[in-house]
Design a protein around this motif. Structure first.
Motif, short mmCIF file in Angstrom:
data_model
loop_
_atom_site.label_atom_id
_atom_site.label_comp_id
_atom_site.label_asym_id
_atom_site.label_seq_id
_atom_site.Cartn_x
_atom_site.Cartn_y
_atom_site.Cartn_z
N GLU A 89 0.87 -1.16 0.00
CA GLU A 89 0.00 0.00 0.00
C GLU A 89 0.92 1.22 0.00
OE1 GLU A 89 -3.11 1.68 3.18
OE2 GLU A 89 -3.30 -0.47 2.75
N TRP A 90 1.16 1.78 -1.19
CA TRP A 90 2.09 2.91 -1.30
C TRP A 90 1.55 4.07 -0.50
CZ3 TRP A 90 6.84 2.75 -3.63
CH2 TRP A 90 7.15 1.56 -4.30
N PRO A 91 2.41 4.71 0.29
CA PRO A 91 1.93 5.77 1.20
C PRO A 91 1.51 7.04 0.46
CG PRO A 91 4.32 5.65 1.24
CD PRO A 91 3.85 4.50 0.39
N ALA A 92 0.36 7.59 0.88
CA ALA A 92 -0.10 8.86 0.32
C ALA A 92 0.87 9.95 0.80
CB ALA A 92 -1.51 9.15 0.79
N PRO A 93 1.14 10.89 -0.05
CA PRO A 93 0.51 11.23 -1.31
C PRO A 93 1.16 10.60 -2.54
CG PRO A 93 1.92 13.03 -0.66
CD PRO A 93 2.02 11.98 0.41
N ALA A 94 1.99 9.57 -2.36
CA ALA A 94 2.57 8.87 -3.52
C ALA A 94 1.43 8.19 -4.28
CB ALA A 94 3.60 7.85 -3.06
N ARG A 95 1.60 8.05 -5.59
CA ARG A 95 0.61 7.38 -6.43
C ARG A 95 1.30 6.32 -7.27
NH1 ARG A 95 -1.96 11.50 -10.17
NH2 ARG A 95 0.14 12.31 -10.11
N TYR A 96 0.65 5.20 -7.43
CA TYR A 96 1.18 4.11 -8.23
C TYR A 96 0.49 4.12 -9.58
CZ TYR A 96 3.13 -0.44 -9.33
OH TYR A 96 3.83 -1.46 -9.91
N ALA A 97 1.28 4.05 -10.66
CA ALA A 97 0.74 4.09 -12.02
C ALA A 97 1.10 2.81 -12.75
CB ALA A 97 1.27 5.31 -12.76
N ALA A 98 0.14 1.87 -12.82
CA ALA A 98 0.36 0.62 -13.55
C ALA A 98 0.61 0.94 -15.02
CB ALA A 98 -0.83 -0.30 -13.39
N GLY A 99 1.55 0.23 -15.62
CA GLY A 99 1.87 0.45 -17.03
C GLY A 99 2.64 1.73 -17.28
N ALA A 100 3.05 2.41 -16.21
CA ALA A 100 3.76 3.69 -16.31
C ALA A 100 2.96 4.69 -17.13
CB ALA A 100 5.17 3.51 -16.84
N LEU A 101 1.62 4.63 -16.98
CA LEU A 101 0.74 5.59 -17.64
C LEU A 101 0.57 6.79 -16.73
CD1 LEU A 101 -1.96 3.16 -19.04
CD2 LEU A 101 -0.25 4.41 -20.35
N VAL A 102 0.95 7.94 -17.21
CA VAL A 102 0.90 9.16 -16.40
C VAL A 102 0.09 10.24 -17.12
CG1 VAL A 102 3.10 8.60 -15.30
CG2 VAL A 102 3.09 10.06 -17.31
N PRO A 103 -0.60 11.09 -16.35
CA PRO A 103 -1.43 12.13 -16.98
C PRO A 103 -0.62 13.30 -17.53
CG PRO A 103 -1.60 12.26 -14.60
CD PRO A 103 -0.77 11.05 -14.91
N GLU A 104 0.55 13.52 -17.03
CA GLU A 104 1.38 14.63 -17.47
C GLU A 104 2.35 14.16 -18.55
OE1 GLU A 104 1.46 13.61 -14.17
OE2 GLU A 104 0.14 15.07 -13.25
N THR A 105 3.17 15.07 -19.02
CA THR A 105 4.24 14.73 -19.96
C THR A 105 5.56 15.13 -19.30
OG1 THR A 105 2.76 15.21 -21.79
CG2 THR A 105 5.09 14.98 -22.32
N PRO A 106 6.05 14.28 -18.39
CA PRO A 106 7.29 14.63 -17.69
C PRO A 106 8.51 14.41 -18.58
CG PRO A 106 6.50 12.50 -16.96
CD PRO A 106 5.49 13.02 -17.94
N ARG A 107 9.62 15.02 -18.16
CA ARG A 107 10.89 14.86 -18.88
C ARG A 107 11.82 13.99 -18.05
NH1 ARG A 107 11.22 18.96 -15.72
NH2 ARG A 107 13.16 19.77 -14.89
N LEU A 108 12.72 13.29 -18.71
CA LEU A 108 13.69 12.44 -18.03
C LEU A 108 14.71 13.34 -17.32
CD1 LEU A 108 14.76 9.50 -17.66
CD2 LEU A 108 16.18 9.92 -19.67
N ILE A 109 14.85 13.17 -16.00
CA ILE A 109 15.83 13.97 -15.25
C ILE A 109 16.98 13.12 -14.71
CG2 ILE A 109 14.21 15.80 -14.66
CD1 ILE A 109 14.17 14.58 -11.77
N HIS A 110 16.81 11.80 -14.70
CA HIS A 110 17.90 10.93 -14.26
C HIS A 110 17.85 9.63 -15.05
CE1 HIS A 110 19.99 7.86 -11.83
NE2 HIS A 110 20.81 8.86 -11.59
N ARG A 111 19.00 9.27 -15.58
CA ARG A 111 19.15 8.00 -16.30
C ARG A 111 20.29 7.25 -15.64
NH1 ARG A 111 19.55 6.40 -22.50
NH2 ARG A 111 20.63 4.44 -22.19
N PRO A 112 20.04 6.02 -15.18
CA PRO A 112 21.10 5.27 -14.49
C PRO A 112 22.12 4.72 -15.48
CG PRO A 112 19.17 3.91 -14.71
CD PRO A 112 18.80 5.27 -15.24
N GLU A 113 23.25 4.33 -14.95
CA GLU A 113 24.25 3.59 -15.74
C GLU A 113 23.66 2.22 -16.05
OE1 GLU A 113 27.35 4.64 -16.72
OE2 GLU A 113 26.83 6.60 -15.91
#
Length: 144
Positions: A89-113
């Motif tokens: 049960e992810w703690p509020a106010p965090a939200r879980y998005a199945a399928g990585a479907l998001v309402p916004e259009t965010p930009r990539l700010i971190h890419r791992p090695e």
């Protein structure tokens, strides 16, 4: 749309017309799937966990490994393997998005090695519980 191709073919659409048509197909609330950066693979599928942007910098130092992070003005989105919400049960106010479907259009700010885009879900979950002042689900008392 009244233009004709120089080769004598059918009508030619301008780039502006195509962009307008594409925008017309999408409503503002249409979810968009976060994409895995080129050169990375997601063999376990992808879901995402949204955290209000003010908490993002507090989460980073608490994680042993940080995967792809996307951000907009309001949220940071962390890529996790699919089904990372199973029995959590992810703690509020965090939200879980199945399928990585998001309402916004965010930009990539971190890419791992490496080639995997994931943040380990259990350390992320524990960090969020700590920051949000929530007890992890498995530590809560069970009532009969």
């Amino acid at each position: 749309m009244g233009l004709t191709a120089a080769s004598g073919g059918g009508p030619v659409l301008s780039l502006d017309t195509l962009v307008r048509l594409g925008r017309g197909l999408r409503t503002p609330d249409t979810p968009r799937r976060l994409s895995v950066p080129d050169g990375m693979t997601a063999p376990l599928g992808c879901d995402a966990v949204a955290v209000p942007a003010r908490f993002g910098p507090l989460v980073l130092p608490r994680l042993p490994r940080v995967g792809c992070i996307y951000a907009d003005e309001a949220h940071w989105w962390w890529l996790v393997p699919s089904d990372s919400d199973y029995a959590l049960e992810w703690p509020a106010p965090a939200r879980y998005a199945a399928g990585a479907l998001v309402p916004e259009t965010p930009r990539l700010i971190h890419r791992p090695e490496g080639t995997f885009p994931y943040t380990p879900p259990i350390p992320l979950y524990l960090a969020l519980c700590r920051i949000m002042g929530t007890t992890p689900t498995w530590s809560r008392a069970v009532s009969a």
